[in-house]
Design a protein around this motif. Sequence first.
Motif, PDB file in Angstrom:
ATOM      1  N   GLY A   1       7.172   5.018  -1.254  1.00  0.00           N
ATOM      2  CA  GLY A   1       6.394   3.877  -0.786  1.00  0.00           C
ATOM      3  C   GLY A   1       7.324   2.823  -0.248  1.00  0.00           C
TER       4      GLY A   1
ATOM      5  N   HIS B   1       0.936   3.207  -0.911  1.00  0.00           N
ATOM      6  CA  HIS B   1       0.964   2.152   0.098  1.00  0.00           C
ATOM      7  C   HIS B   1      -0.009   1.058  -0.313  1.00  0.00           C
ATOM      8  CE1 HIS B   1       1.551   0.199   3.885  1.00  0.00           C
ATOM      9  NE2 HIS B   1       0.275   0.294   4.221  1.00  0.00           N
TER      10      HIS B   1
ATOM     11  N   ARG C   1      -2.117   1.658  -3.386  1.00  0.00           N
ATOM     12  CA  ARG C   1      -3.033   2.803  -3.454  1.00  0.00           C
ATOM     13  C   ARG C   1      -2.290   4.086  -3.100  1.00  0.00           C
ATOM     14  NH1 ARG C   1      -8.487   1.581  -3.568  1.00  0.00           N
ATOM     15  NH2 ARG C   1      -8.933  -0.641  -3.395  1.00  0.00           N
TER      16      ARG C   1
ATOM     17  N   ARG D   1      -1.794   7.295  -1.218  1.00  0.00           N
ATOM     18  CA  ARG D   1      -2.298   7.808   0.065  1.00  0.00           C
ATOM     19  C   ARG D   1      -2.220   9.322   0.131  1.00  0.00           C
ATOM     20  NH1 ARG D   1      -2.920   3.036   3.096  1.00  0.00           N
ATOM     21  NH2 ARG D   1      -4.142   4.369   4.459  1.00  0.00           N
ATOM     22  N   TYR D   2      -1.305   9.914  -0.588  1.00  0.00           N
ATOM     23  CA  TYR D   2      -1.217  11.368  -0.624  1.00  0.00           C
ATOM     24  C   TYR D   2      -0.539  11.774  -1.918  1.00  0.00           C
ATOM     25  CZ  TYR D   2       0.221  16.147   0.159  1.00  0.00           C
ATOM     26  OH  TYR D   2       0.410  17.495   0.001  1.00  0.00           O
TER      27      TYR D   2
ATOM     28  N   LEU E   1       1.211   8.426   7.011  1.00  0.00           N
ATOM     29  CA  LEU E   1       0.365   8.149   5.837  1.00  0.00           C
ATOM     30  C   LEU E   1       0.263   6.666   5.529  1.00  0.00           C
ATOM     31  CD1 LEU E   1       1.626  10.976   3.505  1.00  0.00           C
ATOM     32  CD2 LEU E   1      -0.676  10.732   4.385  1.00  0.00           C
ATOM     33  N   THR E   2       1.342   5.947   5.778  1.00  0.00           N
ATOM     34  CA  THR E   2       1.301   4.532   5.430  1.00  0.00           C
ATOM     35  C   THR E   2       0.683   3.694   6.547  1.00  0.00           C
ATOM     36  OG1 THR E   2       3.581   4.318   6.133  1.00  0.00           O
ATOM     37  CG2 THR E   2       3.193   4.578   3.785  1.00  0.00           C
ATOM     38  N   ASP E   3       0.372   4.353   7.665  1.00  0.00           N
ATOM     39  CA  ASP E   3      -0.435   3.701   8.692  1.00  0.00           C
ATOM     40  C   ASP E   3      -1.862   3.638   8.143  1.00  0.00           C
ATOM     41  OD1 ASP E   3      -1.215   4.617  12.137  1.00  0.00           O
ATOM     42  OD2 ASP E   3      -1.992   3.047  10.844  1.00  0.00           O
ATOM     43  N   VAL E   4      -2.558   2.526   8.359  1.00  0.00           N
ATOM     44  CA  VAL E   4      -3.900   2.379   7.777  1.00  0.00           C
ATOM     45  C   VAL E   4      -4.865   3.457   8.256  1.00  0.00           C
ATOM     46  CG1 VAL E   4      -3.840  -0.067   7.251  1.00  0.00           C
ATOM     47  CG2 VAL E   4      -4.445   0.674   9.557  1.00  0.00           C
TER      48      VAL E   4
ATOM     49  N   ASP F   1      -4.844   7.815   6.321  1.00  0.00           N
ATOM     50  CA  ASP F   1      -5.157   8.136   4.929  1.00  0.00           C
ATOM     51  C   ASP F   1      -5.611   9.587   4.781  1.00  0.00           C
ATOM     52  OD1 ASP F   1      -5.844   8.124   2.341  1.00  0.00           O
ATOM     53  OD2 ASP F   1      -7.073   6.300   2.440  1.00  0.00           O
TER      54      ASP F   1
ATOM     55  N   ALA G   1      -5.628  10.966   1.487  1.00  0.00           N
ATOM     56  CA  ALA G   1      -5.925  11.164   0.068  1.00  0.00           C
ATOM     57  C   ALA G   1      -7.413  11.422  -0.157  1.00  0.00           C
ATOM     58  CB  ALA G   1      -5.503   9.942  -0.712  1.00  0.00           C
TER      59      ALA G   1
END
Lengths: 250, 302
Positions: free
Chosen positions: B36, B205, B208, B210-211, B294-297, B300, B302
């Motif tokens: 993260g 991220h 939360r 994300r994966y 993944l850390t792009d909004v 996601d 997950a």
Amino acid sequence: MSASMRGALAAEALKLRGTLAAWMCLIAPVLVVLLYVLQLAVSGSGAATGLEWTGFLRSLLALWALLMLPMFVTLQAALIAGLEHRDRQWKHLLALPVPARHHYLAKAATLAAMLLVAAACLMVAAPMGGALLQWLRPEMGLGGMPPWGWLAIQIAAMTAAAAWMAVLQLWLSLRWSSFSVAIGVGMAATIVGFLVGQSARYGPFFPWSMPLNTLAGGGELAGWLAAAGTMGGLATGAIALGRLLRRAPD
Amino acid sequence: MDAVRTEGLTCRFDPLHGVDGLELRVPAGGIYGFLGPNGAGKTTTIRLLLGLLRPQAGRVWLLGREQRRDAADAREGVGALVEYPSLYAHLSGRDNLEVSRRLLGIPRERVDAALDRVGLLGDAGRKAGVYSLGMRQRLGLALALLNRPRLLILDEPGNGLDPAGTLQMRALIRSLAHDDGITVFLSSHLLAEVEHMATHIGVLHAGRLRYQGSLADLQGRMCGQVRLQCADRGRLLDCLATLGEVGQVDGDDVVVRPARHDDSQLLRALVLAGVPVHGFHRERPTLESLFFGLTDVHGDLA
């Protein structure tokens, strides 16, 4: 005592190896005795009337209780708590599979042991100081045996009466990682204790002036102050432990 | 049994900081990389796992035992290095371990065994205050290993290490997992570090998850692109369009994300169509590209 608690005490003993805190148990009582003897030897006060052992020891113990004991407690509490604050040791200690209360109880036991060691050193250093003064200024009349029984009871009462102050100071030192908070409060309380300690009405109830007040009045007051200091220390210690256990480490 | 399991773990300091509804599943064995960006909540998560913080909601199990802040036995079998190592600078490296040994009530031989494991036996008599950063990190790891843990929780163990120190630390962590069978939960923002070690990853991220899963699964889910080299790019693009694929010119190459063909079908179709392809290479996504996805909004998974 549980094995875990014994381990916590043994760990505290090792942490003190080579520290100023360990040396202070010897330095503080010896320093106060030397300073007082030096002052008497240079000024010659008491030479005309004769000092005698009880007078010499009473003044010496007043100096100890008024100034050196509160400062000693302040410094020692800040130093032993600082061992864990300095490199944020709490997060390591509290992550170990050891009950958190054992770390705090071991700190309290360490401070109590330091007080006892300092008291024992004072018990030896005070008569030695008297002997030194007698050698330097024989006209002061400190010949003969010191009143060992009176001295032992007085130092014991003073040390027990200091328990409340010691617990409060340790709580402060453990709660705030800043060295200056603990030292600042301790210094301020010592000065207030000096002023309050002169009051027969309030002096026996202020933790920082309770040790000094053991010298006032008869043995009954000293006994009461010793008991009150110890009980106050235990009660405050229980509250402090509960509050510290609820708190997350820095 | 999962080595680490959390249910709805929540601890919010403010809307931007803390963790929210964390459902960690760290399988026993192997290395779990907890990734993260700075401020994502990694250290908060670790402090919650170790009982250093009280959660606002949720529960934690370590090695099958429920963790509560006042339950020291729940941390049996767990070793941890939180943020940077906390050492007593005035004591020697050996005495730093001795302090913890006395607290844990374990045999004296464990001290030298732990020092030996991290390669510090020769410097054990020196004061910890004069240790280099790399030595401090290794001593911190020795402290975490003292109790012979089955689960090792390490927070950014590569922080501040030089390249040689990073390699040493990486080799040591790999060896602990592979040779000693220790489950390693490793938080880091250094993607390359995790990519070289982790078997499973969790991506955090803004508090939360994300994966979470194996690195191979994630790479599979986020398929890479095919890079083609061809002397006649115009013909290649026309042929790809005929096949229903979209090619894009990238420098001297053409890249395509095949939607209708697998790699062998695509290559065969191009050759049969007489396109002079002389390079065909599937690019696997790096952890770095996956992480930023993944850390792009919008990314996601997950």
